[in-house]
Scaffold this motif. Structure first.
Motif, PDB file in Angstrom:
ATOM      1  N   SER A  89       0.638  -1.289  -0.226  1.00 25.65           N
ATOM      2  CA  SER A  89      -0.227  -0.155   0.124  1.00 25.65           C
ATOM      3  C   SER A  89       0.883   1.336   0.496  1.00 25.65           C
ATOM      4  N   MET A  90       2.326   1.063   0.165  1.00 25.58           N
ATOM      5  CA  MET A  90       2.826   2.391   0.660  1.00 25.58           C
ATOM      6  C   MET A  90       3.167   2.896  -1.199  1.00 25.58           C
ATOM      7  N   VAL A  91       3.024   1.801  -1.830  1.00 24.85           N
ATOM      8  CA  VAL A  91       2.756   2.666  -3.731  1.00 24.85           C
ATOM      9  C   VAL A  91       1.753   2.627  -3.497  1.00 24.85           C
ATOM     10  N   ASP A  92       0.747   2.523  -3.241  1.00 26.19           N
ATOM     11  CA  ASP A  92      -0.646   3.067  -4.107  1.00 26.19           C
ATOM     12  C   ASP A  92      -1.009   4.246  -2.728  1.00 26.19           C
ATOM     13  N   GLU A  93      -1.928   3.506  -1.759  1.00 26.82           N
ATOM     14  CA  GLU A  93      -2.630   4.364  -0.945  1.00 26.82           C
ATOM     15  C   GLU A  93      -1.566   4.924  -0.437  1.00 26.82           C
ATOM     16  N   ASN A  94      -0.514   5.064   0.017  1.00 24.05           N
ATOM     17  CA  ASN A  94      -0.033   6.158   0.969  1.00 24.05           C
ATOM     18  C   ASN A  94       1.570   6.789  -0.136  1.00 24.05           C
ATOM     19  N   MET A  95       1.363   6.515  -1.714  1.00 25.03           N
ATOM     20  CA  MET A  95       2.519   6.852  -2.197  1.00 25.03           C
ATOM     21  C   MET A  95       2.646   9.029  -1.947  1.00 25.03           C
ATOM     22  N   PRO A  96       2.113   9.183  -1.206  1.00 24.73           N
ATOM     23  CA  PRO A  96       2.636  10.560  -0.631  1.00 24.73           C
ATOM     24  C   PRO A  96       3.675  10.731   0.053  1.00 24.73           C
ATOM     25  N   ILE A  97       3.460   9.569   1.356  1.00 28.49           N
ATOM     26  CA  ILE A  97       4.422   9.315   2.568  1.00 28.49           C
ATOM     27  C   ILE A  97       5.272   8.495   2.072  1.00 28.49           C
ATOM     28  N   THR A  98       5.557   7.696   1.485  1.00 29.33           N
ATOM     29  CA  THR A  98       6.448   7.208   0.262  1.00 29.33           C
ATOM     30  C   THR A  98       7.947   7.958  -0.104  1.00 29.33           C
ATOM     31  N   LEU A  99       7.400   8.823  -0.898  1.00 29.86           N
ATOM     32  CA  LEU A  99       8.318   9.715  -1.672  1.00 29.86           C
ATOM     33  C   LEU A  99       8.407  11.206  -0.465  1.00 29.86           C
ATOM     34  N   SER A 100       7.431  11.539   0.222  1.00 33.29           N
ATOM     35  CA  SER A 100       8.295  11.952   1.061  1.00 33.29           C
ATOM     36  C   SER A 100       9.518  11.565   2.194  1.00 33.29           C
ATOM     37  N   ILE A 101       9.179  10.360   2.431  1.00 33.15           N
ATOM     38  CA  ILE A 101      10.414   9.853   2.779  1.00 33.15           C
ATOM     39  C   ILE A 101      12.039   9.522   1.965  1.00 33.15           C
ATOM     40  N   ILE A 102      11.854   9.645   0.740  1.00 35.54           N
ATOM     41  CA  ILE A 102      12.354   9.136  -0.108  1.00 35.54           C
ATOM     42  C   ILE A 102      12.771  10.850  -0.484  1.00 35.54           C
ATOM     43  N   TRP A 103      12.617  11.636  -0.698  1.00 37.07           N
ATOM     44  CA  TRP A 103      12.905  13.168  -0.880  1.00 37.07           C
ATOM     45  C   TRP A 103      13.822  13.674   1.127  1.00 37.07           C
ATOM     46  N   THR A 104      13.506  13.125   1.845  1.00 36.79           N
ATOM     47  CA  THR A 104      13.702  13.863   3.262  1.00 36.79           C
ATOM     48  C   THR A 104      14.899  12.814   3.141  1.00 36.79           C
ATOM     49  N   LEU A 105      15.284  11.533   2.439  1.00 34.15           N
ATOM     50  CA  LEU A 105      17.069  11.240   1.885  1.00 34.15           C
ATOM     51  C   LEU A 105      17.595  12.038   1.835  1.00 34.15           C
ATOM     52  N   VAL A 106      17.189  12.383  -0.096  1.00 35.07           N
ATOM     53  CA  VAL A 106      17.743  12.739  -0.595  1.00 35.07           C
ATOM     54  C   VAL A 106      18.478  13.815   0.018  1.00 35.07           C
ATOM     55  N   ILE A 107      17.745  15.251   0.724  1.00 32.60           N
ATOM     56  CA  ILE A 107      18.151  17.142   1.330  1.00 32.60           C
ATOM     57  C   ILE A 107      18.851  16.715   2.109  1.00 32.60           C
ATOM     58  N   ALA A 108      18.599  15.158   3.038  1.00 30.85           N
ATOM     59  CA  ALA A 108      19.897  14.369   4.303  1.00 30.85           C
ATOM     60  C   ALA A 108      21.032  14.374   3.682  1.00 30.85           C
ATOM     61  N   ASN A 109      21.243  13.809   2.455  1.00 25.86           N
ATOM     62  CA  ASN A 109      22.439  13.987   2.349  1.00 25.86           C
ATOM     63  C   ASN A 109      22.939  14.850   1.686  1.00 25.86           C
ATOM     64  N   ILE A 110      22.123  15.653   0.929  1.00 25.99           N
ATOM     65  CA  ILE A 110      23.178  17.038   0.444  1.00 25.99           C
ATOM     66  C   ILE A 110      22.841  17.695   1.469  1.00 25.99           C
ATOM     67  N   PHE A 111      22.143  17.844   2.382  1.00 32.86           N
ATOM     68  CA  PHE A 111      22.761  19.013   3.813  1.00 32.86           C
ATOM     69  C   PHE A 111      24.553  17.882   4.318  1.00 32.86           C
ATOM     70  N   ALA A 112      24.162  16.862   4.535  1.00 30.37           N
ATOM     71  CA  ALA A 112      25.235  16.161   5.006  1.00 30.37           C
ATOM     72  C   ALA A 112      26.877  16.299   4.079  1.00 30.37           C
ATOM     73  N   THR A 113      26.436  16.629   3.073  1.00 33.28           N
ATOM     74  CA  THR A 113      27.830  16.338   2.467  1.00 33.28           C
ATOM     75  C   THR A 113      28.323  18.021   2.034  1.00 33.28           C
ATOM     76  N   GLY A 114      27.300  18.819   2.020  1.00 36.60           N
ATOM     77  CA  GLY A 114      28.006  20.325   2.752  1.00 36.60           C
ATOM     78  C   GLY A 114      28.786  20.208   3.652  1.00 36.60           C
ATOM     79  N   LEU A 115      28.107  19.286   4.851  1.00 36.40           N
ATOM     80  CA  LEU A 115      28.649  19.846   5.906  1.00 36.40           C
ATOM     81  C   LEU A 115      30.005  19.219   6.176  1.00 36.40           C
ATOM     82  N   CYS A 116      30.215  17.932   5.158  1.00 39.02           N
ATOM     83  CA  CYS A 116      31.676  17.969   5.376  1.00 39.02           C
ATOM     84  C   CYS A 116      32.214  18.607   4.935  1.00 39.02           C
ATOM     85  N   PHE A 117      32.017  19.641   4.087  1.00 40.28           N
ATOM     86  CA  PHE A 117      33.012  20.165   3.077  1.00 40.28           C
ATOM     87  C   PHE A 117      34.069  20.856   4.735  1.00 40.28           C
TER      88      PHE A 117
END
Length: 240
Positions: A89-117
């Motif tokens: 159901s995460m790719v059907d009924e709860n697709m917005p939640i799934t996309l939110s988790i994915i984009w949170t992971l993407v943004i977190a990696n971008i933020f962590a990369t900048g912090l590492c510099f």
């Protein structure tokens, strides 16, 4: 790719991905003589795979309700408390939640990369510390971590035994990854074996999927001795 694929394997990837990525890089790159003495490729390979595994862990966690790590288990428990049932159901009924988790992971990696510099230089100074000064401290932390999980003295005994076995394997120049995999998978493998026998008897051994996996395991076991035999045969031919 290796990090993502291993991360998608529940209970395995998050425990051994660093080691597998390191040895895979060591076996595949050219001029690997300096691996283990500070070759930057030996740092980049496991760390990039370690970061990539987080995306792979989301696959079994969200789609099959099988957490791939302790962090994924906490995430799944939080979703259940919020009334969100993980699964197809995460790719059907709860697709917005799934996309939110994915984009949170993407943004977190971008933020962590900048912090590492900004913090890479001061953190790198830790490598200048003499190992004799911080290894005793690490041993204390490891011992406390091994004991607090179940508060059983047997865990400390297991820690010492595994450490001794790992030291022997290192002295013999044998890979330590199989030992780690065995320790991680021993208990769940035994549990699911009894569950399969209790539910299906021994008929589950005749299922096509089980047969395919069994053949793959057999070929993996056969690969090492076969490669060594071929190398030995070629070296003997070359000497003649």
């Amino acid at each position: 790719m290796l990090g993502t694929l291993m991360g998608a394997i529940p209970g395995v990837g998050s425990s051994i991905i660093d080691w597998i990525a390191y040895f895979f890089a060591k076996k595949t790159v050219k001029n690997n003589e300096k691996f283990g003495t500070g070759d930057i490729r030996g740092v980049i390979a496991p760390e990039s795979a370690n970061n990539a595994k987080d995306g792979g862990i989301l696959i079994p966690t969200l789609l099959f309700s099988i957490p791939g790590s302790g962090t994924a288990a906490v995430l799944m428990a939080g979703l259940i408390l919020m009334g969100v049932q993980t699964g197809p159901s995460m790719v059907d009924e709860n697709m917005p939640i799934t996309l939110s988790i994915i984009w949170t992971l993407v943004i977190a990696n971008i933020f962590a990369t900048g912090l590492c510099f900004f913090i890479a230089k001061p953190v790198s100074l830790l490598t200048t510390i003499n190992p004799n000064k911080f290894v005793p401290f690490l041993l204390v932390i490891i011992s406390v971590g091994a004991y607090q999980a179940s508060r059983d003295w047997g865990d400390l005994l297991l820690l010492l035994t595994l450490g001794f076995l790992a030291w022997i394997l290192r002295e013999l120049d044998w890979p330590r990854i199989p030992l780690i995999i065995g320790v991680v998978l021993a208990i769940p493998s035994e549990q699911y074996l009894f569950i399969s026998i209790g539910r299906y008897g021994f008929d589950w051994l005749t299922r096509p999927g089980v047969i395919i996996i069994g053949v793959i395991i057999f070929l993996v076991f056969l690969y090492g001795p076969l490669v060594n035999f071929i190398k030995s045969y070629k070296s003997k031919r070359a000497k003649k």
